[in-house]
Write an enzyme that holds these catalytic residues in place. Structure first.
Site, mmCIF file in Angstrom:
data_model
loop_
_atom_site.group_PDB
_atom_site.id
_atom_site.type_symbol
_atom_site.label_atom_id
_atom_site.label_comp_id
_atom_site.label_asym_id
_atom_site.label_seq_id
_atom_site.Cartn_x
_atom_site.Cartn_y
_atom_site.Cartn_z
ATOM 1 N N ARG A 115 -64.138 26.407 42.707
ATOM 2 C CA ARG A 115 -62.632 26.396 43.120
ATOM 3 C C ARG A 115 -62.737 25.253 43.792
ATOM 4 O O ARG A 115 -61.233 25.191 44.269
ATOM 5 C CB ARG A 115 -62.288 28.179 42.938
ATOM 6 C CG ARG A 115 -62.684 28.169 44.432
ATOM 7 C CD ARG A 115 -61.419 29.399 45.280
ATOM 8 N NE ARG A 115 -62.486 30.319 46.142
ATOM 9 C CZ ARG A 115 -61.446 31.067 46.411
ATOM 10 N NH1 ARG A 115 -59.831 30.860 46.294
ATOM 11 N NH2 ARG A 115 -61.622 31.530 48.536
ATOM 12 N N LYS A 135 -59.166 22.823 47.577
ATOM 13 C CA LYS A 135 -60.013 24.338 47.068
ATOM 14 C C LYS A 135 -58.744 25.364 46.651
ATOM 15 O O LYS A 135 -57.367 25.036 47.205
ATOM 16 C CB LYS A 135 -60.657 24.973 48.640
ATOM 17 C CG LYS A 135 -60.626 26.007 48.321
ATOM 18 C CD LYS A 135 -61.097 26.901 49.632
ATOM 19 C CE LYS A 135 -61.438 27.847 50.454
ATOM 20 N NZ LYS A 135 -61.740 28.444 51.800
ATOM 21 N N ASP A 147 -61.753 32.104 38.236
ATOM 22 C CA ASP A 147 -61.127 31.426 37.525
ATOM 23 C C ASP A 147 -60.694 29.788 38.023
ATOM 24 O O ASP A 147 -60.195 29.273 37.725
ATOM 25 C CB ASP A 147 -59.280 31.265 37.335
ATOM 26 C CG ASP A 147 -59.443 31.954 38.810
ATOM 27 O OD1 ASP A 147 -59.610 32.276 40.131
ATOM 28 O OD2 ASP A 147 -58.219 32.827 39.183
ATOM 29 N N ARG A 205 -73.863 22.541 53.584
ATOM 30 C CA ARG A 205 -74.194 23.805 54.852
ATOM 31 C C ARG A 205 -75.771 24.289 53.993
ATOM 32 O O ARG A 205 -76.186 23.142 53.661
ATOM 33 C CB ARG A 205 -73.181 25.111 53.435
ATOM 34 C CG ARG A 205 -71.826 24.091 52.585
ATOM 35 C CD ARG A 205 -71.989 24.313 51.724
ATOM 36 N NE ARG A 205 -70.162 24.066 51.045
ATOM 37 C CZ ARG A 205 -69.528 24.258 50.741
ATOM 38 N NH1 ARG A 205 -69.279 25.787 51.540
ATOM 39 N NH2 ARG A 205 -67.979 24.002 51.029
ATOM 40 N N ASP A 274 -74.002 29.888 52.912
ATOM 41 C CA ASP A 274 -72.668 28.813 51.961
ATOM 42 C C ASP A 274 -72.082 28.707 52.545
ATOM 43 O O ASP A 274 -71.392 27.563 52.274
ATOM 44 C CB ASP A 274 -72.906 28.960 50.646
ATOM 45 C CG ASP A 274 -71.915 30.639 50.304
ATOM 46 O OD1 ASP A 274 -73.486 31.277 51.164
ATOM 47 O OD2 ASP A 274 -71.092 30.700 50.275
ATOM 48 N N ASP A 284 -65.290 26.942 55.827
ATOM 49 C CA ASP A 284 -64.461 28.624 55.070
ATOM 50 C C ASP A 284 -64.050 29.353 55.648
ATOM 51 O O ASP A 284 -64.851 30.671 55.412
ATOM 52 C CB ASP A 284 -65.994 28.769 53.888
ATOM 53 C CG ASP A 284 -66.147 27.900 52.998
ATOM 54 O OD1 ASP A 284 -65.488 26.526 52.957
ATOM 55 O OD2 ASP A 284 -67.011 28.162 52.071
HETATM 56 P P1 AMP Z 1 -66.317 32.212 49.258
HETATM 57 O O1 AMP Z 1 -66.067 33.916 49.376
HETATM 58 O O2 AMP Z 1 -65.484 31.572 49.257
HETATM 59 O O3 AMP Z 1 -67.678 31.191 50.259
HETATM 60 O O4 AMP Z 1 -67.227 31.815 48.223
HETATM 61 C C1 AMP Z 1 -68.221 32.059 47.592
HETATM 62 C C2 AMP Z 1 -68.522 31.545 46.341
HETATM 63 O O5 AMP Z 1 -68.051 31.113 45.039
HETATM 64 C C3 AMP Z 1 -68.071 29.711 46.168
HETATM 65 O O6 AMP Z 1 -69.472 29.181 45.286
HETATM 66 C C4 AMP Z 1 -67.137 29.574 45.359
HETATM 67 O O7 AMP Z 1 -67.010 28.075 45.242
HETATM 68 C C5 AMP Z 1 -66.891 30.872 44.457
HETATM 69 N N1 AMP Z 1 -65.760 31.422 44.486
HETATM 70 C C6 AMP Z 1 -64.607 31.663 44.985
HETATM 71 N N2 AMP Z 1 -63.310 32.003 44.213
HETATM 72 C C7 AMP Z 1 -63.906 31.488 43.519
HETATM 73 C C8 AMP Z 1 -63.028 31.827 41.705
HETATM 74 N N3 AMP Z 1 -61.569 31.757 41.944
HETATM 75 N N4 AMP Z 1 -63.206 30.551 40.690
HETATM 76 C C9 AMP Z 1 -64.408 30.494 40.984
HETATM 77 N N5 AMP Z 1 -65.195 30.128 41.685
HETATM 78 C C10 AMP Z 1 -64.824 31.130 43.253
HETATM 79 MG MG MG Z 2 -67.918 29.516 50.499
#
Ligand code: AMP
Ligand code: MG
Length: 509
Positions: A115, A135, A147, A205, A274, A284
């Site tokens: 996203r 983001k 989404d 990362r 990540d 993040d």
């Molecule tokens: P995060 O927990 O924000 O570090 O996200 C972990 C992974 O999930 C990353 O690869 C993000 O890009 C993906 N991600 C988190 N929220 C969404 C979303 N609403 N749509 C698509 N990918 C997401």
């Molecule tokens: Mg992340």
């Protein structure tokens, strides 16, 4: 790149896209040089952000813009909204979604920017290179079932906390803008959607290395590692073994970073691989928060059922993540696997000691000590044990030490505390530096104001539910001057009343 003309989502956005923002972008002073987009194509996917219906500026960071050599002064709100929603981008940007993998709560997963879109790398007038990333900018080939969008409150949380961390002198990505999208995102309820513009030394990362290693691309790992050395640690290319030197440097950066987190009571919340940047910046921000009452087991994240990323477990998890990083570098560290493993293990095993040295040095400053004394470790441990037993507020207890008027809180009248205070005074009195210097040292290391979670939540609710950004602006003004005892912000210095406490924060929203 996907053919956006096929995208039904686009139909409603003609108006937004037709607006010509080119002159505005020229005036701002972008200088893009997109080195990551010159790396092998398997490292990313090229695509544009998915346009949004009705972008509006939530907040713009003028001070950060200025420090990047960008001029927002002549940018209208409308132009800013089009730019920072991704609806209208300058030609010099080469938007990509980066591929990466990650260990999430210990389990390996292929991820990528699901996203987010990296617009490119901006060069400041001083020649510093920064990633500019959106983001919440829509689906990408890495979205899996998501989404691609983000809700307003978590994007504002990242804005507040990252700017507070920067003011606390903790390496971090920064927040340049938040725009609302005019669209709703479906979570547990419908929420207003938003896009955050993030500025980072890079978005590379531990998980980026894991991704390339997992694809079995031996040449790719060397390409990525050489790129990282050149971009972040150019001096290391002269080292006898640049790859081992890189591992050691990243270990050092992370040890220093996580020590700084603990010293201010910060809990990242989701230290998956990540979410650990090779640059050593905090990255993040999800369900992150600052601890109020001192308790090493504090967890805020609603998804951290076992306390994997609790306050005091963060150094262990950093070492765990660094071990995953080291594994990806093995073939570069030494051609013979056994020797590579021995060298990497030696480096990883040094982490606890390096971390501890940073933490103790930080604690000594918090207590006003210029030199080391044999009894310091015990004195620090005794203070923390006392805080834990009495549920004393971490930030306030340290800040009180150098206060002009020692707070009259009942907790500080406790006999055990009075005895500790006398020991601490005795320790201060044996150093040759004048007490005024010790006070200065403490005031520069014990913030008066941190973004306390109940105040963050209050500001997010006002902005997200009522469109009222006044609390957000006030909170930002306070937390970006954390060492100043400003009477007008004294309400931010106090811990939450029992009824005000916020004990959970939510991830992935
Ligand atoms: P995060 O927990 O924000 O570090 O996200 C972990 C992974 O999930 C990353 O690869 C993000 O890009 C993906 N991600 C988190 N929220 C969404 C979303 N609403 N749509 C698509 N990918 C997401
Ligand atoms: Mg992340």
């Amino acid at each position: 790149m996907p053919d956006l003309t096929d995208n039904a989502l686009l139909n409603g956005y003609d108006m937004a896209l037709k607006t010509n923002t080119k002159p505005a972008n020229d005036r701002i002073g972008w200088r893009f040089d997109n080195s990551y987009a010159r790396l092998p194509q398997s490292f990313y996917a090229q695509l544009h952000p998915v346009p949004v219906r009705a972008p509006q500026v939530g907040i713009l960071n003028h001070a950060l813009a200025e420090s990047l050599g960008l001029d927002f002064c002549t940018l209208s709100e409308e132009e800013a909204a089009l730019l920072f929603s991704g609806n209208a981008l300058p030609d010099s940007m080469q938007p990509i979604a980066q591929a990466y993998a990650g260990h999430q709560f210990g389990n390996f997963t292929m991820l990528g920017d699901g996203r987010a879109i990296l617009l490119g790398e901006h060069l400041t007038p001083a020649g510093k290179r920064y990633d500019i990333q959106l983001k919440g900018s829509g689906q990408t080939p890495f979205s899996r079932h998501g989404d691609g969008r983000a809700a307003l409150a978590p994007m504002l949380r990242e804005y507040i906390i990252s700017e507070a961390m920067h003011a606390l002198d903790i390496p971090t990505t920064r927040s340049l803008a938040v725009v609302t999208t005019g669209e709703s995102v479906m979570r547990e309820t419908m929420l207003p959607g938003a896009i955050l513009t993030r500025v980072a030394a890079s978005h590379i990362r531990v998980g980026t290395f894991e991704y390339v290693a997992r694809t079995g691309d031996k040449a790719g790992i060397k390409t990525l590692t050489d790129y990282v050395i050149q971009r972040h640690y150019p001096g290391l290319s002269e080292a006898e073994n640049p790859y081992l030197a890189l591992l050691n440097r990243v270990i050092e950066r992370q040890a220093s970073l996580v020590a700084k987190w603990l010293l201010v009571g910060f809990i990242h919340g989701v230290m998956n691989t990540d979410n650990m940047a090779i640059s050593g910046e905090t990255i993040d921000y999800g369900p992150c928060a600052f601890m109020d009452a001192y308790d090493p087991d504090t967890v805020f994240s609603s998804i951290d059922y076992h306390g994997r990323y609790s306050y005091s477990n963060q150094p262990h998890m950093a070492q765990w993540n660094l071990t995953r990083f080291a594994e990806t570098l093995l073939p570069l560290i030494h051609p013979e696997q056994e020797k590579a493993v021995a060298l990497a293990e030696q480096a990883i095993h040094a982490f606890p000691e390096i971390y501890q040295a940073h933490w103790i040095a930080g604690m000594q400053k918090k207590l006003g000590f210029f030199t080391e004394d044999a009894g310091d470790t015990e004195l620090i441990a005794d203070l923390l044990t006392w805080m834990y037993k009495h549920k004393a507020d971490y930030t306030r207890s340290f800040h009180a030490l150098a206060s002009e008027d020692f707070p009259k809180d009942a907790v500080f009248q406790d006999a055990e505390y009075v005895e500790w205070h006398a020991r601490w005074q005795a320790r201060l009195s044996i150093q040759s530096e004048p007490s005024a210097s010790a006070l200065c040292l403490m005031r520069a290391n014990n913030p008066a104001i941190i973004p306390r979670n109940h105040r963050v939540e209050e500001a997010l609710a006002a902005a997200s539910e009522r469109g009222d950004y006044s609390l957000m602006h006030r909170l930002l003004a306070a937390v970006t001057n954390p060492y100043t005892d400003a009477p007008e912000y004294s309400d931010y210095c106090t811990p939450p009343a029992p009824s005000e406490g916020v004990y959970q924060t939510f991830c992935g929203t």
